[in-house]
Design a protein around this motif. Sequence first.
Motif, PDB file in Angstrom:
ATOM      1  N   THR A 199       0.829  -1.205   0.000  1.00 57.14           N
ATOM      2  CA  THR A 199       0.000   0.000   0.000  1.00 57.14           C
ATOM      3  C   THR A 199       0.862   1.253   0.000  1.00 57.14           C
ATOM      4  O   THR A 199       0.457   2.296  -0.519  1.00 57.14           O
ATOM      5  CB  THR A 199      -0.945   0.004   1.214  1.00 57.14           C
ATOM      6  OG1 THR A 199      -1.768  -1.171   1.167  1.00 57.14           O
ATOM      7  CG2 THR A 199      -1.837   1.229   1.231  1.00 57.14           C
ATOM      8  N   PHE A 200       2.051   1.167   0.559  1.00 54.81           N
ATOM      9  CA  PHE A 200       2.931   2.339   0.612  1.00 54.81           C
ATOM     10  C   PHE A 200       3.327   2.807  -0.794  1.00 54.81           C
ATOM     11  O   PHE A 200       3.731   3.965  -0.973  1.00 54.81           O
ATOM     12  CB  PHE A 200       4.177   2.047   1.447  1.00 54.81           C
ATOM     13  CG  PHE A 200       5.198   1.163   0.784  1.00 54.81           C
ATOM     14  CD1 PHE A 200       6.272   1.714   0.103  1.00 54.81           C
ATOM     15  CD2 PHE A 200       5.096  -0.216   0.851  1.00 54.81           C
ATOM     16  CE1 PHE A 200       7.221   0.899  -0.507  1.00 54.81           C
ATOM     17  CE2 PHE A 200       6.035  -1.041   0.238  1.00 54.81           C
ATOM     18  CZ  PHE A 200       7.104  -0.472  -0.451  1.00 54.81           C
ATOM     19  N   ILE A 201       3.217   1.929  -1.795  1.00 52.22           N
ATOM     20  CA  ILE A 201       3.504   2.335  -3.178  1.00 52.22           C
ATOM     21  C   ILE A 201       2.238   2.877  -3.826  1.00 52.22           C
ATOM     22  O   ILE A 201       2.233   3.986  -4.371  1.00 52.22           O
ATOM     23  CB  ILE A 201       4.071   1.167  -4.001  1.00 52.22           C
ATOM     24  CG1 ILE A 201       5.428   0.721  -3.433  1.00 52.22           C
ATOM     25  CG2 ILE A 201       4.238   1.577  -5.476  1.00 52.22           C
ATOM     26  CD1 ILE A 201       6.036  -0.474  -4.150  1.00 52.22           C
ATOM     27  N   ALA A 202       1.156   2.131  -3.773  1.00 47.74           N
ATOM     28  CA  ALA A 202      -0.101   2.566  -4.400  1.00 47.74           C
ATOM     29  C   ALA A 202      -1.183   1.529  -4.133  1.00 47.74           C
ATOM     30  O   ALA A 202      -0.930   0.473  -3.537  1.00 47.74           O
ATOM     31  CB  ALA A 202       0.078   2.769  -5.902  1.00 47.74           C
ATOM     32  N   THR A 203      -2.381   1.823  -4.603  1.00 49.44           N
ATOM     33  CA  THR A 203      -3.518   0.899  -4.520  1.00 49.44           C
ATOM     34  C   THR A 203      -4.115   0.756  -5.918  1.00 49.44           C
ATOM     35  O   THR A 203      -4.357   1.762  -6.593  1.00 49.44           O
ATOM     36  CB  THR A 203      -4.596   1.430  -3.558  1.00 49.44           C
ATOM     37  OG1 THR A 203      -4.005   1.619  -2.262  1.00 49.44           O
ATOM     38  CG2 THR A 203      -5.745   0.453  -3.438  1.00 49.44           C
TER      39      THR A 203
END
Length: 314
Positions: A58-62
Motif C-alpha cells: 500500500t505504501f507504493i499505491a492501490t
Amino acid sequence: MKRQIIDTIEKYDTIIIHRHVRPDPDAYGSQFGLKKILEANYPNKSIYAVGDHDHNLTFIATPDSVSDETYSNALVVVTDTANTDRIDDSRYTNGSFLIKIDHHPNDDQYGDKLWVDTDASSCSEMIYELFEEGKSYKGWVLPDEAARALFAGIVGDTGRFLYPSTTEKTFEIAGHLIRYNFDRNEVFNSMYEKEPNLLHLQGYIYENFQMDKDGAVYIKLTKEILNKFQVTPTDTSLLVGSLSNIKGVKAWLIFVEDENHIRVRLRSKGPIINQLAKKYNGGGHPLASGATVYSWEEADRAIEDLIELCREYK
C-alpha cells in the motif's frame, strides 16, 4: 522498440496496466511508475493499474477497479510478468492491443509488441529507460510519485543493490531518481520494517532451517506454523531473504503451505535455479525464482533436486 511503444501509447485514449500475481515491489513499482508517468504526460487519457491488492505494498499505491467495458478499444500493457499464467486479471486479453515489458527470460513470447531485457535489474529500471526515451522524443516529465515507485521497485528487485543483477546502469538510474522529491527513509522503512509476529516467524525460520553439507538450505512453513504466528502466505514474501546470511549457503527453498498448494520461493548465490523452478510449475530469474508444488512429497523431491544442484555447483 521504446519509441515504438511510445508511438503505440499515443494512439490510445484508454490504457490499462497489468502485472503479475503475488506482486512484489518491482511489480507495483513498474506498474504504478508507468501509470504516473503516463498520467503526467497525457492528462486527457484514462490510465488504470489493475490487479488484486497486496496490503504490504500500500505504501507504493492501490490498484484501480475497472469495468469489463473499459477494455473496449483499450491498450493493455503488462509489466514484470514472464508468462501469461502469472498475469493478474485474465481480462488482459480483452483490449485492442497488448504490450509486454519485462526483464525475465522470454520463454512465453506473448503480446503484439514485446520489450524484454534480461540484463535489466528490474522492470522498474526499464520503465525509467522508457521515460528517458519519452523525454528526448516527446518531452516527457517524470513526476515525484513515479520516481518514488520506480525507486522502490529497483530497491526491491536488487535487494537494496546487493544482488548480482545490480549494474552500473542501475546505480546511475537510482542516482537520477533520488533527486526527486520523496522521502527515501520512509520508502526503506515501509519496505523493511516488519510486524512483531512476522519477526517471531523469522526467528522460527532461523531455529528450524535445514542445511545440507553442500550448501542447500530449506524450511517448510505449514499452515499450522503460519496460524501459530498469525502470518498469511503472502506475508512470508518479506522473509525470503532471511536465509541468505547463513555461512556456506549456495541456494535455498522456502515452502509455504497455502489453501490447495504449496508455494516455493527459490533463491541462490550461484547455482542457476530457474530451470529447477520450471520443473515445479514455476520460473523466474537465474538466481531468484518461484514455483508451486501440490504435496509435501513433491516438496521433498524439489529438495533433493536442490541438493543435487548445489552438489554439482563449483
